[in-house]
Scaffold this motif. Structure first.
Motif, PDB file in Angstrom:
ATOM      1  N   ARG A   7      27.035  14.047  -3.200  1.00  0.00           N
ATOM      2  CA  ARG A   7      28.001  14.920  -2.961  1.00  0.00           C
ATOM      3  C   ARG A   7      29.316  14.261  -2.508  1.00  0.00           C
ATOM      4  O   ARG A   7      30.419  14.630  -2.779  1.00  0.00           O
ATOM      5  CB  ARG A   7      27.663  16.001  -2.112  1.00  0.00           C
ATOM      6  CG  ARG A   7      28.699  17.319  -1.640  1.00  0.00           C
ATOM      7  CD  ARG A   7      27.767  18.520  -1.689  1.00  0.00           C
ATOM      8  NE  ARG A   7      28.820  19.532  -1.456  1.00  0.00           N
ATOM      9  CZ  ARG A   7      29.309  20.658  -2.428  1.00  0.00           C
ATOM     10  NH1 ARG A   7      29.007  20.074  -3.647  1.00  0.00           N
ATOM     11  NH2 ARG A   7      30.251  21.363  -2.127  1.00  0.00           N
ATOM     12  N   LEU A  49      34.813  18.583 -14.614  1.00  0.00           N
ATOM     13  CA  LEU A  49      33.277  18.310 -14.624  1.00  0.00           C
ATOM     14  C   LEU A  49      32.820  18.178 -13.230  1.00  0.00           C
ATOM     15  O   LEU A  49      31.795  18.667 -12.807  1.00  0.00           O
ATOM     16  CB  LEU A  49      32.950  17.340 -15.402  1.00  0.00           C
ATOM     17  CG  LEU A  49      32.959  17.529 -16.820  1.00  0.00           C
ATOM     18  CD1 LEU A  49      32.932  16.277 -17.771  1.00  0.00           C
ATOM     19  CD2 LEU A  49      32.086  18.700 -17.399  1.00  0.00           C
ATOM     20  N   SER A  50      33.643  17.365 -12.482  1.00  0.00           N
ATOM     21  CA  SER A  50      33.120  17.143 -10.998  1.00  0.00           C
ATOM     22  C   SER A  50      33.328  18.352 -10.194  1.00  0.00           C
ATOM     23  O   SER A  50      32.265  18.666  -9.332  1.00  0.00           O
ATOM     24  CB  SER A  50      34.055  16.051 -10.348  1.00  0.00           C
ATOM     25  OG  SER A  50      35.390  16.307 -10.192  1.00  0.00           O
ATOM     26  N   TRP A  53      30.146  20.471 -11.243  1.00  0.00           N
ATOM     27  CA  TRP A  53      28.937  19.931 -10.741  1.00  0.00           C
ATOM     28  C   TRP A  53      29.036  20.147  -9.017  1.00  0.00           C
ATOM     29  O   TRP A  53      27.750  20.501  -8.679  1.00  0.00           O
ATOM     30  CB  TRP A  53      29.020  18.294 -10.903  1.00  0.00           C
ATOM     31  CG  TRP A  53      27.703  17.918 -10.488  1.00  0.00           C
ATOM     32  CD1 TRP A  53      27.376  16.999  -9.381  1.00  0.00           C
ATOM     33  CD2 TRP A  53      26.537  17.909 -11.138  1.00  0.00           C
ATOM     34  NE1 TRP A  53      26.137  16.730  -9.338  1.00  0.00           N
ATOM     35  CE2 TRP A  53      25.475  17.276 -10.350  1.00  0.00           C
ATOM     36  CE3 TRP A  53      26.003  18.268 -12.347  1.00  0.00           C
ATOM     37  CZ2 TRP A  53      24.110  16.897 -10.892  1.00  0.00           C
ATOM     38  CZ3 TRP A  53      24.701  18.305 -12.989  1.00  0.00           C
ATOM     39  CH2 TRP A  53      23.821  17.401 -11.824  1.00  0.00           C
ATOM     40  N   GLY A  57      26.115  22.374  -9.310  1.00  0.00           N
ATOM     41  CA  GLY A  57      25.169  21.259  -9.757  1.00  0.00           C
ATOM     42  C   GLY A  57      23.713  21.419  -9.408  1.00  0.00           C
ATOM     43  O   GLY A  57      22.530  21.303  -9.965  1.00  0.00           O
ATOM     44  N   ARG A  61      20.520  21.200 -11.986  1.00  0.00           N
ATOM     45  CA  ARG A  61      19.238  20.458 -11.869  1.00  0.00           C
ATOM     46  C   ARG A  61      18.271  21.164 -11.706  1.00  0.00           C
ATOM     47  O   ARG A  61      16.811  20.718 -12.200  1.00  0.00           O
ATOM     48  CB  ARG A  61      19.520  19.831 -10.301  1.00  0.00           C
ATOM     49  CG  ARG A  61      19.823  18.409 -10.213  1.00  0.00           C
ATOM     50  CD  ARG A  61      19.824  17.806  -8.959  1.00  0.00           C
ATOM     51  NE  ARG A  61      21.325  17.411  -8.595  1.00  0.00           N
ATOM     52  CZ  ARG A  61      21.879  17.944  -7.778  1.00  0.00           C
ATOM     53  NH1 ARG A  61      21.249  18.872  -6.752  1.00  0.00           N
ATOM     54  NH2 ARG A  61      23.047  17.597  -7.514  1.00  0.00           N
TER      55      ARG A  61
END
Length: 72
Positions: A7, A49-50, A53, A57, A61
């Motif tokens: 992170r 995208l980050s 995420w 995220g 996951r």
């Protein structure tokens, strides 16, 4: 890699790569075609995208691990 380290890396990547986007909006970067293309086609998608995420995220996951369990 621990989740906290991941992170932190993604957060700093997000912050650092958003600086050229600010230069594109408020500075003279838009008048330089190679720099403008780099911002449009590299920095902006990576920052988007980050950010996604960091936001979702954990959910992604979880879905991927569930799909992996169903496949085996």
């Amino acid at each position: 890699m621990k989740a906290s380290v991941e992170r932190k890396i993604i957060r700093w990547l997000h912050i650092i790569l958003s600086i050229p986007i600010l230069g594109y909006i408020y500075g003279p970067v838009a008048s330089n075609p190679p720099a403008a293309n780099a911002v449009r086609w590299v920095f902006l998608p990576v920052v988007a995208l980050s950010g996604f995420w960091m936001w979702k995220g954990h959910w992604l996951r979880k879905k991927l691990s569930r799909r992996k369990q169903l496949a085996t």
